[in-house]
Write an enzyme that holds these catalytic residues in place. Structure first.
Site, PDB file in Angstrom:
ATOM      1  N   ASP A  76      -9.511   6.810  -0.212  1.00 23.66           N
ATOM      2  CA  ASP A  76     -10.477   5.758   0.105  1.00 23.66           C
ATOM      3  C   ASP A  76     -10.341   4.608  -0.879  1.00 23.66           C
ATOM      4  O   ASP A  76      -9.875   4.778  -2.017  1.00 23.66           O
ATOM      5  CB  ASP A  76     -11.906   6.298   0.133  1.00 23.66           C
ATOM      6  CG  ASP A  76     -12.380   6.841  -1.203  1.00 23.66           C
ATOM      7  OD1 ASP A  76     -11.611   7.569  -1.851  1.00 23.66           O
ATOM      8  OD2 ASP A  76     -13.511   6.524  -1.611  1.00 23.66           O
ATOM      9  N   GLU A 135     -14.123   9.061  -3.170  1.00 21.65           N
ATOM     10  CA  GLU A 135     -14.207   8.859  -4.620  1.00 21.65           C
ATOM     11  C   GLU A 135     -14.870   7.540  -4.958  1.00 21.65           C
ATOM     12  O   GLU A 135     -15.616   7.444  -5.939  1.00 21.65           O
ATOM     13  CB  GLU A 135     -12.803   8.913  -5.243  1.00 21.65           C
ATOM     14  CG  GLU A 135     -12.800   9.105  -6.763  1.00 21.65           C
ATOM     15  CD  GLU A 135     -12.889   7.801  -7.540  1.00 21.65           C
ATOM     16  OE1 GLU A 135     -13.128   7.859  -8.764  1.00 21.65           O
ATOM     17  OE2 GLU A 135     -12.712   6.703  -6.948  1.00 21.65           O
TER      18      GLU A 135
END
Length: 377
Positions: A76, A135
């Site tokens: 991400d 994250e």
């Protein structure tokens, strides 16, 4: 003959996936295909619900037995923002530099490790990848869900490398062996609204809040230690929101953040702040969220082998550091020794995020050199 993987090509294909947290954008499928082609068993699952999920997670494993080296990372990315010179989700190479959101943080490092694993195929023990899509967000359904899945499925790494961008001026000049913890706190001080000309009929919360914040800001939490810089408390917001000039407000609020070293726990700091707050504002309330505790992986086998690999490829001696913000290493440090090492971090989260192609290829060589040391064939 083992098929080679070009880290620049794989990084480019990952960059092309618009995986802004919590979206996956196809990144896990690209990664899964590359890993399956070099002998990894790939396990994918989604965790959580909106608004923080669902989150795509991936665990891939090759080999069996000890030692077990895991590589952890995230696909991400943060939103690109406006003003890029090129499409942030189209990998662009110009003058030896690869541009795109995630090039540094941290699709580039993931691609480098996969390229290293393609090169180092015949090894004893186990290699695995712990990859999340959560994250950069609240980290609710990402690495913590992966750790639970691993425990339930008998996967217990002995060592873990996190591919966060840790290098400062040059690739290889710094690795992270620990991180400070982080706690956010929200302060709410109630009062009694009234006319400014009749203060005896009101209770102004602002002076109480100001006195409490002054005491908190003056705190010397510690002076640091051998591996950590001093803990710091920062006031990040003060709000009253009073539209009238002649009204004593009914409420005053503030927010603080503490980045703390291993001389503290998050819970103890919350208790310390609450005690000071209630002395100045007995009706106040404090809400806290501990994002992560501090951790330290004392210099040892993993940092030693990684340091040797860095020196072999770059000629540099990496500084051992605990600086910077939090990462998912705060969760992984609970299950095994963890060290973080990756690309230069100058452009992470910025417009026109970029990595030098030479650095990306060198990082793959460093990771391969580490694999040969941890899993000597």
């Amino acid at each position: 003959m083992n098929a080679a993987i070009d880290p620049v090509d794989l990084a480019g294909r990952l960059i092309a996936c618009p995986s802004v947290t919590p979206a996956d954008g196809g990144a896990m499928a690209v990664l899964a295909e590359a890993l399956a082609a070099i002998g990894f068993a790939v396990h994918r699952f989604a965790a959580g619900e909106a608004p923080d999920g669902p989150i795509e997670n991936l665990f891939a494993v090759r080999g069996a037995g000890a030692p077990h080296l895991a590589f952890a990372g995230h696909t991400d990315v943060v939103p690109p923002g406006e003003g890029w010179a090129s499409d942030p989700f189209t990998a662009t190479v110009a003058d030896g530099v690869l541009y795109g959101r995630g090039a540094v943080d941290m699709k580039g490092a993931i691609a480098a490790f996969v390229a290293a694993a393609a090169e180092v195929r015949d090894h004893p023990g186990t290699v695995s990848l712990i990859i999340t899509g959560d994250e950069e967000g609240p980290a609710t359904y990402g690495t913590r869900s992966l750790i639970a899945w691993m425990a339930a499925n008998g996967q217990h790494p002995d060592l873990c490398l996190v591919g966060e961008p840790t290098s400062q001026s040059r690739l290889g000049d710094m690795m992270k062996i620990g991180r400070r913890g982080s706690v956010n706190m929200w302060i709410d001080v109630p009062g009694t609204q009234g006319h400014v000309a009749y203060p005896h009929l009101a209770d102004n919360p602002a002076p109480r809040l100001v006195r409490a914040l002054a005491r908190l800001s003056a705190l010397e939490l510690d002076r640091g230690n051998e591996w950590f810089q001093p803990s710091n408390l920062e006031i990040t917001d003060i709000a009253i929101g009073n539209p009238a000039a002649n009204v004593i407000p009914a409420r005053a609020t503030a927010r603080i953040n503490i980045r703390f070293n291993d001389m503290h726990s998050g819970e103890a700091l919350v208790d310390q702040v609450r005690a000071i707050l209630l002395e100045e504002a007995p009706r106040a309330t404090l809400t806290a969220r501990i994002s992560g505790e501090s951790f330290l992986t004392a210099p040892g086998a993993l940092s030693g082998m990684l340091g040797e690999a860095i020196t072999e490829v770059t000629g540099l001696v990496a500084e051992l550091s605990t600086t910077g913000g939090t990462s998912d290493a705060r969760f992984l440090s609970r299950i095994c020794p963890v060290v973080e090492f990756g690309l230069p971090n100058a452009t992470m989260h910025k417009l026109d995020e970029a990595v030098a192609v030479d650095d990306l290829r060198q990082l793959a060589r460093i990771y391969a050199a580490l694999l040969r040391r941890v899993l000597p064939g």
